[in-house]
Design an enzyme around this catalytic site. Structure first.
Site, PDB file in Angstrom:
ATOM      1  N   LYS A  91       0.797  -1.228   0.000  1.00 40.69           N
ATOM      2  CA  LYS A  91       0.000   0.000   0.000  1.00 40.69           C
ATOM      3  C   LYS A  91       0.833   1.284   0.000  1.00 40.69           C
ATOM      4  O   LYS A  91       0.396   2.301  -0.514  1.00 40.69           O
ATOM      5  CB  LYS A  91      -0.960   0.005   1.184  1.00 40.69           C
ATOM      6  CG  LYS A  91      -2.112  -0.963   0.996  1.00 40.69           C
ATOM      7  CD  LYS A  91      -3.234  -0.694   1.969  1.00 40.69           C
ATOM      8  CE  LYS A  91      -4.432  -1.575   1.682  1.00 40.69           C
ATOM      9  NZ  LYS A  91      -4.245  -2.954   2.195  1.00 40.69           N
ATOM     10  N   GLU A 113     -10.384   6.409   4.296  1.00 35.87           N
ATOM     11  CA  GLU A 113     -11.009   5.425   5.151  1.00 35.87           C
ATOM     12  C   GLU A 113      -9.997   4.302   5.368  1.00 35.87           C
ATOM     13  O   GLU A 113      -9.065   4.137   4.593  1.00 35.87           O
ATOM     14  CB  GLU A 113     -12.235   4.843   4.454  1.00 35.87           C
ATOM     15  CG  GLU A 113     -11.923   3.803   3.360  1.00 35.87           C
ATOM     16  CD  GLU A 113     -11.206   4.365   2.131  1.00 35.87           C
ATOM     17  OE1 GLU A 113     -11.275   5.594   1.905  1.00 35.87           O
ATOM     18  OE2 GLU A 113     -10.563   3.581   1.410  1.00 35.87           O
ATOM     19  N   SER A 379       1.666  -9.837  -0.812  1.00 37.59           N
ATOM     20  CA  SER A 379       1.325  -8.410  -0.715  1.00 37.59           C
ATOM     21  C   SER A 379       1.717  -7.773   0.611  1.00 37.59           C
ATOM     22  O   SER A 379       1.923  -6.566   0.677  1.00 37.59           O
ATOM     23  CB  SER A 379      -0.169  -8.218  -0.972  1.00 37.59           C
ATOM     24  OG  SER A 379      -0.940  -9.050  -0.111  1.00 37.59           O
TER      25      SER A 379
HETATM   26  C1  LIG Z   1      -5.085  -4.029   1.860  1.00 34.42           C
HETATM   27  C2  LIG Z   1      -4.380  -5.264   1.585  1.00 34.42           C
HETATM   28  C3  LIG Z   1      -4.789  -6.144   0.551  1.00 34.42           C
HETATM   29  C4  LIG Z   1      -6.037  -5.921  -0.242  1.00 34.42           C
HETATM   30  O1  LIG Z   1      -6.072  -4.780  -1.045  1.00 34.42           O
HETATM   31  P1  LIG Z   1      -5.922  -4.855  -2.607  1.00 34.42           P
HETATM   32  O2  LIG Z   1      -6.278  -3.474  -3.051  1.00 34.42           O
HETATM   33  O3  LIG Z   1      -6.874  -5.888  -3.110  1.00 34.42           O
HETATM   34  O4  LIG Z   1      -4.524  -5.211  -2.901  1.00 34.42           O
HETATM   35  C5  LIG Z   1      -4.027  -7.255   0.285  1.00 34.42           C
HETATM   36  N1  LIG Z   1      -2.921  -7.544   1.005  1.00 34.42           N
HETATM   37  C6  LIG Z   1      -2.504  -6.747   2.007  1.00 34.42           C
HETATM   38  C7  LIG Z   1      -1.277  -7.126   2.760  1.00 34.42           C
HETATM   39  C8  LIG Z   1      -3.211  -5.585   2.334  1.00 34.42           C
HETATM   40  O5  LIG Z   1      -2.786  -4.797   3.336  1.00 34.42           O
END
Ligand SMILES: *Cc1c(COP(=O)(O)O)cnc(C)c1O
Length: 395
Positions: A91, A113, A379
């Protein structure tokens, strides 16, 4: 197939996206679009962003060949390590971009948010770094549940606004953040947390996340000598997924999977698999596949991974599903939690519960296919999930 897909002039990807907002707000969003298009071609803007991505975030994040997991499951499994970024997830990539853009437009404050608090922490971080005020709207239920992230945001000097309407979670937080933003859009910028919302936000967030796929394609070829056979990412709103997918979308031989959260099951209100179970609808100013009941009321979304529990999904994912370039599949809570332990125990990497969905699907795929090169977007890291896991699933 040429698939460098950009939205049309009204912000649609096929039938999805657009701007279902007031005329007044449309004018402001058009100004944001114009500023973004100028910024992305401005060498000064790019120089600052590139410097921060490299020296502040720690990019490029590596690709790691998960040897033990690969051996166990009979495929070559590689992880794109977004978990190693500053603040622990992908993010920060779009938060830095959004705050730099806000600053360039002369805004004094960013508003957003947050559900689990991951977007809030990344945005508060970027705002602290770049000297903007930061207001974070969060459902009262989440403020209590996600205390460590709330503490982080407070230390980073963000104002936390605890939202007490409705179910007091993410959807209400978005509603109230939007109302506050509309009252003061001249001085503030809405910094959305994924590839969702009215045009141009899906396009802007996608642009800043595409670095993930650009790096990954080059790194993969360098390490493996070939393109991956399969690329996987979890899909909440869809930002980490679209970022990775963009690197491979024009490579027809690469199969792409978006993994949606099946939660406790397929019944209404028990999952957050918007593409799999949603119907066309409008939420928060854009058209997408939306979880709704027979009367068109938006359903509460649920997943064990709170970063995935949004009832809608990015418009480009809806389009990629329709043209069948990406396969959208599901993984339930139990499978995701098992994958969380599996990666921790075999590789010494504790994944976020969101990312665990993508790992779980690679494990499922391994029942059917062998000796494939599989690339998974890791992610984020799982530190934020430890207390929850230990309380509910300890072994
Ligand atoms: C917020 C988050 C997601 C989900 O958000 P996407 O916009 O679908 O990528 C996925 N993995 C992590 C670690 C997150 O913090």
């Amino acid at each position: 197939m040429k698939l460098n897909i950009i939205p049309d002039k009204d912000g649609f990807f096929g039938a999805y996206g657009g701007q279902y907002i007031s005329e007044e707000l449309k004018e402001e969003f058009n100004r944001i679009e114009k500023a973004f298009l100028e910024a992305k071609n401005d060498s000064e803007f790019n120089k600052e962003l590139d410097y921060l991505l490299k020296n502040y975030v720690g990019r490029p994040s590596p690709i790691y060949f998960a040897k033990n997991l690969s051996k166990k499951y009979g495929n070559n499994i590689y992880l794109k390590r977004e978990d190693l970024n500053h603040t622990g997830a992908h993010k920060i990539n779009h938060c830095l971009g959004e705050v730099l853009l806000a600053k360039r437009m002369g805004k004094k404050k960013v508003i957003a948010e947050t559900g689990a608090g991951q977007h809030g922490v990344a945005l508060a971080t970027a705002a602290a770094l770049l000297g903007l005020e930061c207001d974070i709207y969060m459902g009262e239920v989440d403020v209590i549940k996600e205390k460590p992230n709330v503490d982080r945001m407070r230390i980073l000097k963000a104002n936390i606004i605890s939202v007490k309407s409705g179910a007091k979670t993410l959807k209400e937080a978005v509603d109230e953040a939007f109302i506050a933003y509309m009252k003061d859009y001249k001085n503030t910028m809405y910094a959305i947390g994924s590839v969702v919302g009215p045009h141009p936000f899906p396009m802007i967030v996608e642009y800043f996340q595409s670095i993930v796929g650009t790096e990954a394609r080059e790194q993969f070829i360098e390490q493996a000598g070939v393109l991956p056979d399969m690329v996987l990412a979890c899909v909440g709103g869809g930002s980490n997924a679209i970022g990775l997918f963009n690197g491979f979308i024009e490579d027809n031989e690469v199969e792409i999977f978006g993994v949606e959260p099946l939660g406790k099951g397929e019944k209404a209100g028990q999952n957050a698999a918007s593409i799999t179970y949603g119907k066309d609808g409008i939420l928060h100013g854009f058209k997408c596949k939306l979880l709704q009941d027979d009367k068109g009321n938006v359903l509460n979304a649920y997943s064990v991974a709170s970063g995935l529990d949004y009832p809608g999904v990015g418009p480009k994912h809806c389009y990629l599903n329709e043209i069948k370039r990406v396969k959208y599949v599901t993984v339930n809570d139990v499978e995701a939690v098992n994958a969380f332990f599996e990666l921790s125990e075999t590789e010494g990497i504790i994944p976020a519960l969101e990312s665990s969905h993508a790992i779980a699907y690679a494990i499922k795929l391994s029942e059917k296919v062998k000796n494939k090169n599989i690339l998974i977007n890791l992610s984020g890291r799982g530190d934020k999930d430890l207390a929850f896991i230990l309380e509910n699933f300890s072994r």
